[in-house]
Design a protein around this motif. Structure first.
Motif: not given
Lengths: 336, 336
Positions: A16-18, A307-317, A322-325
């Motif tokens: 997983x991305x850490x 999802x707004x905000x470039x800073x959230x890219x890692x959490x979003x990807x 996990x099927x969260x989108x």
């Protein structure tokens, strides 16, 4: 001189991305050279393949080099141009970076058409990348015929939702596989799929036996693993398998070599064909016209998960694995 | 009333074919009904798929029922006919039985053309079954282009020898894989393959790296197992895999589920397609004309491995699974 924020890949993820694998940095952009333009990025497309690009496994493009900006599909607005034919204010889409601005020669970009009454997120989140992936994979490789049974995994995701609707347009009996009741209800009630299987709550094989007792003609494969196995075992004679993705394996440190179903492929004379959307680049205009036509006619609806905000890219990807989108996953970097 | 000898399947083999699985019996044939003819069988074609027909695994035709005559490709001479259009003396080929005579309505048979200067064993052992298998598998599924690299396993067998020569006719670089120096020398020196790999003496992967350093465009797959794995790992972008057979698995009691190479198929955009020659039956005339033309022009040579005596059918068919045949394996039941 323009400053920008940009995610750089500093370490290849193991599993997983850490935290620390990618780093959000602030940096100066160079001045525009002749033939370049400055793009203000509005949406970043987050796609399962992003995890592949972070790794150095065998893949279809060079991996993102360590220290380089993370690669992504993007769309944005031209805010300065020294490139002939590219005007300020133009909306462009193509391959870009996890950033809020970028300087580019636009070699991997093209203008995104504006569709009347369709928000930018929907036109970008349909016409770019996922729409062509669904269109060419299903039509060219899947070869759907009226009355045939089509199964699509990751059915409520960016590609899956479009595959199922094109399948319905072509007269197929369409069964989606998705995680959770909300996604299953969405593809049946909103998108017109004939049925959906909640893989988190049901035995996929038993559900396929009930919903497709005569077997499956087309498996639009996106996930791999046990769901793929359940579908493959129920393929009909002369079935087709557009092999679009294997998302369940992308975070594996040492990917399990999954069974090949070779005997089954031989006895039932199946066709399996791997593809990447860029293989079909010479026909993107044909595809864009078809997709836009279906959208404007109300035959093709799509949902974006913004999802707004470039800073959230890692959490979003990470949500993709996990099927969260729920729908096409986009980062909104700037107001459209 | 005609008496005949016939092999019947009395027990399904478990693993290798064992004494007592089939039984050679003497029995009376019925009198000819209207629409039937009596065939004196000259050659029985022994093919890898025979072992599949003896089992009750999932397959592409019904298994041979227990107690029934063993099914086979055959050719023979009509010695009595009550069927319109079928004359005494005519040579017919098609699906028949492990027997010296048979009564049939000929639904699964057609006349075998006589080629000037070509012995019956060669015309039967090329134009029937193996020739069309090679032709359609390579041309329709393999889609060979000049300069491409073609690898064919079981290269000195019935199908393989034809695949390689059609590959040469189409301008491919052809590499055969066979067991033993004699077979390798034959396909290179007699048939004009560019190279051959003796899988009994060489590491197949290392040999492929040496002989096809740029990779493989077409894998005409007949064997499965480690040889298949070595070839698959060296496939090029957009490679094609006509999946014709998996002979290394046919005697397995519980077949190992071999790796699927799914990630590799996706990243390199490979096409794998299983097929059975009868899928192409509507185009057998086209194929027959092409094969006969190449034979008469000296561009297509084939070797038959002819074993005399119906009583030897069981011992002979077992040779297929250990590589004991050299060329197309036929039982000669009667003088041609």
């Amino acid at each position: 001189m323009t400053q920008r924020r940009c995610w750089k890949l500093v370490r290849r993820p193991v599993g997983d991305i850490a935290p620390g694998d990618l780093e959000l940095v602030q940096e100066n952009l160079p001045d525009l050279a002749e033939g370049q333009f400055l793009l203000q990025i509005i949406y970043i497309s987050l796609d399962p393949t992003n995890r592949i690009w972070m790794s150095d496994m065998e893949q279809y493009m060079p991996p993102v080099p360590l220290g380089a900006p993370m690669r992504a599909g993007v769309c944005g607005r031209v805010i300065a141009s020294r490139k002939a034919g590219v005007a300020e204010g133009q909306i462009m889409a193509g391959l870009g970076e996890w950033a809020d601005h970028m300087v580019t020669d636009g070699a991997m970009m093209s203008p995104l058409p504006s569709l009347p009454g369709v928000p930018l997120a929907a036109s970008y989140g349909t016409l770019a990348l996922v729409g062509p992936t669904a269109y060419f994979g299903l039509l060219d490789i899947g070869q759907p015929k009226p009355g045939e049974t089509l199964v699509v995994s990751a059915a409520a995701g960016g590609v899956g939702q479009i595959v199922g609707q094109i399948g319905k347009i072509k007269g197929c009996h369409v069964i989606g596989i998705a995680g959770g009741r909300a996604k299953c209800d969405y593809v049946v009630n909103e998108l017109g799929f004939d049925a959906a299987i909640d893989y988190k709550a049901e035995d996929v094989g038993a559900a396929l036996d009930r919903l497709a007792p005569g077997g499956i003609d087309i498996n639009f494969e996106q996930v791999g693993g046990p769901i793929m196995a359940a579908v493959m075992q129920r393929m009909k004679l002369f079935g087709r398998v557009p092999l679009c993705g294997l998302i369940s394996t992308y975070n594996d440190v040492t990917p399990a070599e999954e069974p090949g179903f070779w005997t089954l492929m031989l006895m039932r004379r199946l066709t399996v064909r791997g593809f990447i959307v860029t293989d079909f680049a010479p026909r993107f205009a044909e595809c864009g016209a078809a997709l836009a036509g279906w959208m404007l006619a109300g035959q093709l609806k799509t949902r974006q998960d913004i999802r707004p905000g470039l800073e959230n890219a890692v959490d979003a990807v990470k949500q993709l694995y996990s099927g969260g989108n729920f729908g096409k996953l986009l980062i909104e970097v700037a107001a459209p």
